[in-house]
Write a protein that holds these residues in place. Structure first.
Motif, PDB file in Angstrom:
ATOM      1  N   PRO A 113      14.246  -7.861  29.293  1.00 47.10           N
ATOM      2  CA  PRO A 113      13.415  -6.669  29.523  1.00 47.10           C
ATOM      3  C   PRO A 113      13.635  -6.046  30.900  1.00 47.10           C
ATOM      4  O   PRO A 113      13.532  -4.832  31.063  1.00 47.10           O
ATOM      5  CB  PRO A 113      11.976  -7.192  29.383  1.00 47.10           C
ATOM      6  N   GLU A 114      13.974  -6.853  31.901  1.00 47.70           N
ATOM      7  CA  GLU A 114      14.183  -6.324  33.239  1.00 47.70           C
ATOM      8  C   GLU A 114      15.424  -5.427  33.257  1.00 47.70           C
ATOM      9  O   GLU A 114      15.413  -4.321  33.792  1.00 47.70           O
ATOM     10  CB  GLU A 114      14.320  -7.500  34.217  1.00 47.70           C
ATOM     11  N   ARG A 116      16.726  -3.905  30.706  1.00 48.74           N
ATOM     12  CA  ARG A 116      16.410  -2.705  29.929  1.00 48.74           C
ATOM     13  C   ARG A 116      15.630  -1.698  30.754  1.00 48.74           C
ATOM     14  O   ARG A 116      15.899  -0.507  30.724  1.00 48.74           O
ATOM     15  CB  ARG A 116      15.560  -3.100  28.728  1.00 48.74           C
ATOM     16  N   ARG A 117      14.650  -2.207  31.500  1.00 51.42           N
ATOM     17  CA  ARG A 117      13.818  -1.302  32.278  1.00 51.42           C
ATOM     18  C   ARG A 117      14.665  -0.579  33.332  1.00 51.42           C
ATOM     19  O   ARG A 117      14.570   0.626  33.519  1.00 51.42           O
ATOM     20  CB  ARG A 117      12.708  -2.107  32.949  1.00 51.42           C
ATOM     21  N   ARG A 118      15.535  -1.358  33.983  1.00 51.05           N
ATOM     22  CA  ARG A 118      16.378  -0.731  35.009  1.00 51.05           C
ATOM     23  C   ARG A 118      17.343   0.274  34.398  1.00 51.05           C
ATOM     24  O   ARG A 118      17.542   1.374  34.925  1.00 51.05           O
ATOM     25  CB  ARG A 118      17.156  -1.810  35.766  1.00 51.05           C
ATOM     26  N   ALA A 121      15.517   3.395  33.447  1.00 50.78           N
ATOM     27  CA  ALA A 121      15.094   4.148  34.635  1.00 50.78           C
ATOM     28  C   ALA A 121      16.269   4.916  35.224  1.00 50.78           C
ATOM     29  O   ALA A 121      16.149   6.102  35.543  1.00 50.78           O
ATOM     30  CB  ALA A 121      14.508   3.195  35.669  1.00 50.78           C
ATOM     31  N   THR A 292      12.178   7.210  28.104  1.00 49.88           N
ATOM     32  CA  THR A 292      11.162   6.200  28.421  1.00 49.88           C
ATOM     33  C   THR A 292      10.312   5.932  27.184  1.00 49.88           C
ATOM     34  O   THR A 292       9.848   4.808  26.985  1.00 49.88           O
ATOM     35  CB  THR A 292      10.270   6.636  29.598  1.00 49.88           C
ATOM     36  N   LEU A 295      12.001   3.257  25.221  1.00 53.52           N
ATOM     37  CA  LEU A 295      11.804   1.933  25.801  1.00 53.52           C
ATOM     38  C   LEU A 295      10.412   1.392  25.464  1.00 53.52           C
ATOM     39  O   LEU A 295      10.269   0.239  25.029  1.00 53.52           O
ATOM     40  CB  LEU A 295      11.986   1.993  27.321  1.00 53.52           C
ATOM     41  N   SER A 296       9.372   2.222  25.632  1.00 53.89           N
ATOM     42  CA  SER A 296       8.018   1.688  25.433  1.00 53.89           C
ATOM     43  C   SER A 296       7.805   1.360  23.959  1.00 53.89           C
ATOM     44  O   SER A 296       7.124   0.397  23.619  1.00 53.89           O
ATOM     45  CB  SER A 296       6.971   2.671  25.947  1.00 53.89           C
ATOM     46  N   GLU A 299       9.464  -2.006  23.512  1.00 52.30           N
ATOM     47  CA  GLU A 299       8.683  -3.079  24.122  1.00 52.30           C
ATOM     48  C   GLU A 299       7.480  -3.403  23.264  1.00 52.30           C
ATOM     49  O   GLU A 299       7.139  -4.574  23.064  1.00 52.30           O
ATOM     50  CB  GLU A 299       8.247  -2.666  25.531  1.00 52.30           C
TER      51      GLU A 299
END
Lengths: 318, 301
Positions: A113-114, A116-118, A121, A292, A295-296, A299
């Protein structure tokens, strides 16, 4: 997605609109030509009454020259519109490429997940950085919100801001490959999308930095000036009253000067102070919202799954 | 990123700098003199034999419209070439940036290799510019060293020589197992696109407007302007207005014709409104070297 439909009954409103029109820019020039032709009429009237010389030209050359000048101006307006439309297409391409990049990254990339978040972003920050770079502004507040103060500082310190973002994305891909969590074929695909982002921003910069060739711009304006300055001589003695000449000259000057000005306004479709500039703030906000959102959504889905399915890399002991 | 400021109407309408007027003035004056001779000829023939050489003006009106269309289409073709050339150089900018980004992100971590590869990328646009202008390569010795600069200068086709060197570097990275096969595919595609762009620029450079077309346009202009005095003689109050009027008609026609010529070769430094290739190559060099510096700083931390 709401389409922008022009109002069917708005003909008169748009025909007489002032907001977003270039009329305010050209009014001084039109008035100048009116004043010059009034001076010309006065001078000929004076010289004809004192010396008895009849001054006046055939109107035929102006008919031909007017047609040629109209064509030349239309080609120029057309070139301006082409640039504007190409710029919009390129930004459409940035929208598509950003979505594709994030979709491929999320679907084929690591499950971490880290990461993916980066990745999301940095993908979402690209349009904002591209917009600021095209407008010659420092990175917008959205940039710091997405990648943090430190990331924003690195971006604004780099020689070419969009390249820096693309480079960070490439680094993330490299990391994923090294961790054996990105398939090589998927990598090829994702990297192609990333490279296309640079192609699009480079093409926008080309439009920004390259105005119409100077010879062309000078020539068109010189022809307009010659045409309008000699027009009063051709119009003399053709109308019931010579004092209609300045009025007619201004009526001819208005469309010519407006077409000329439209070419200028469409030349740089990115600058905020140009009329009819592209809504880059809206476009980049849309991209950010879209990616985004992806992504959410993902998640939320992952959280609903039973815990052992979340990371396939961890072997499940049964 | 600075944008050029649009200029005021009146300054541009009467600009001399960057205009083609100085080039066509001589031709315009020549037409004025020829028109004056034509007026003398008509008067002389009329006085001696009573034969009237004056013509009807209507054919010139039609021919004038056709001629201006032909000229404007040609100017447009010139503008298209110019814009295509600019697009191709935009492509060189993009490909160089992509090549540098890919090499730094996926290539060997070895600093020597990186520096060498990025320097050769930075040298590419300079070499292309010199090659298109038929000059010896300028500004590359600083990037790749004297010896290599001389080797490039001696090559039959300088851009290919640089592309070959880039390919060699990719090969050596692959051989050392420091560049993945798939990353190699991607990098090599960008490298190949550089050659495509150069080739397209050379097509524009080496292919002027078809000779048949440009001869015909100029012949029409000459016939139109040389016969125009005979048509105008009928129509004006004084015959001596004819030469200035002919010059007024000749000026836009010659300018449009010359503009087509100027836009035809957008690379040459002697042509007006040529592309700012020095600035573009300097931008590329600054961008890729900037990426290298950022990367080296990153790794040293």
């Amino acid at each position: 997605m709401k389409a922008k439909n022009p109002d069917r009954h708005a003909f008169w409103r748009e025909a007489c609109a002032l907001n977003g029109s270039i009329t305010p820019y050209v009014v001084p020039h039109v008035l100048t030509f009116g004043a010059i032709s009034a001076v010309i009429v006065a001078l000929t009237w004076y010289s004809e009454s004192t010396f008895g010389v009849r001054i006046g030209l055939e109107v035929a050359p102006h008919e031909i020259a007017g047609a040629a000048l109209g064509l030349l101006l239309i080609l120029r307006t057309n070139a301006g519109y082409d640039r504007w439309w190409e710029a919009r297409k390129l930004w459409g391409g940035i929208v598509n490429q950003s979505r594709n990049l994030v979709i491929s990254g999320l679907a084929y990339g690591p499950r971490d997940p880290e990461w993916r978040r980066r990745f999301v972003a940095w993908g979402a920050v690209f349009p904002h950085v591209a917009r600021c770079s095209l407008r010659g502004e420092p990175p917008a507040p959205e940039v710091a919100r997405l990648v943090g103060e430190e990331g924003a500082a690195q971006i604004s310190a780099s020689a070419h801001m969009p390249s820096h973002v693309a480079y960070r994305l490439a680094e993330l891909l490299h990391e994923a490959c090294d961790a054996q969590q990105l398939d090589r074929f998927a990598f090829l695909q994702v990297d192609r999308e990333r490279a296309l982002l640079i192609d699009h921003i480079g093409a926008c910069e080309r439009i920004l930095r390259t105005p119409l060739p100077l010879v062309y711009a000078i020539k068109i304006r010189r022809f307009i000036a010659l045409f309008l300055l000699s027009l009063p001589f051709a119009l003399l003695h053709r109308m019931s009253n010579d004092w209609l000449v300045p009025l007619v000259t201004m009526l001819v000057a208005y469309p010519l000067m407006s077409l000329d000005q439209i070419g200028i306004e469409l030349q740089n479709p990115f600058a905020r102070n140009n009329l009819s500039h592209l809504p880059l703030d809206d476009i980049s906000a849309t991209i950010e919202r879209n990616v985004t959102g992806l992504l959410s959504r993902l998640e939320a889905n992952t959280e609903r799954l039973p815990k052992q399915d979340r990371t396939s890399a961890v072997p499940v002991v049964s | 990123m600075s944008e050029p400021k649009p200029r005021e109407f009146w300054t541009e309408a009467f600009a001399v700098q960057g205009s083609i007027t100085p080039i066509v003035v001589a031709d315009v004056i020549a037409i004025g003199i020829l028109a004056a001779l034509a007026v003398l000829l008509v008067h002389y023939v009329e006085g001696r034999t009573g034969f009237d050489l004056r013509l009807e003006v209507a054919p010139w009106e039609i021919a004038g419209a056709a001629l201006s269309l032909l000229l404007i289409l040609r100017t447009n073709a010139g503008y298209d070439r110019w814009w295509e050339a600019r697009k191709l150089w935009g492509g060189i900018v993009n490909q160089s940036r992509n090549l540098a980004i890919d090499a730094l992100a996926y290539g060997p971590a070895d600093e020597g290799w990186r520096r060498e590869f990025v320097s050769w990328i930075g040298a590419f646009p300079h070499v292309v510019r010199s090659s298109l202008r038929g000059e010896p390569p300028l500004g590359i010795a600083m990037l790749i060293g004297e010896a290599d600069a001389q080797r490039v200068a001696a090559a039959a086709h300088m851009p290919s020589c640089v592309a070959l060197k880039l390919a060699d570097l990719l090969r050596s990275a692959c051989d050392r197992q420091q560049l993945g096969d798939y990353a190699f595919l991607q990098l090599n595609r960008e490298r190949a696109l550089l050659i495509d762009h150069v080739g397209a620029c050379e097509r524009i450079l080496k292919t002027p407007l078809p000779l048949a077309y440009s001869i015909k346009i100029r012949r029409y202009i000459a016939m139109f302007l040389l016969l125009l005095p005979f048509a105008l003689l009928n129509r004006l109050h004084s015959d001596w207005i004819v030469p200035p009027l002919c010059m007024l008609v000749a000026y836009p026609l010659f300018s449009l014709d010359q503009m087509g010529i100027e836009l035809q070769n957008p690379f040459s430094k002697t042509n007006l409104s040529h592309l700012p290739l020095e600035e573009i190559s300097a931008t590329i060099e600054r961008n890729v070297m900037g990426l290298l510096k950022e990367r080296i700083m990153d790794t040293s931390i």
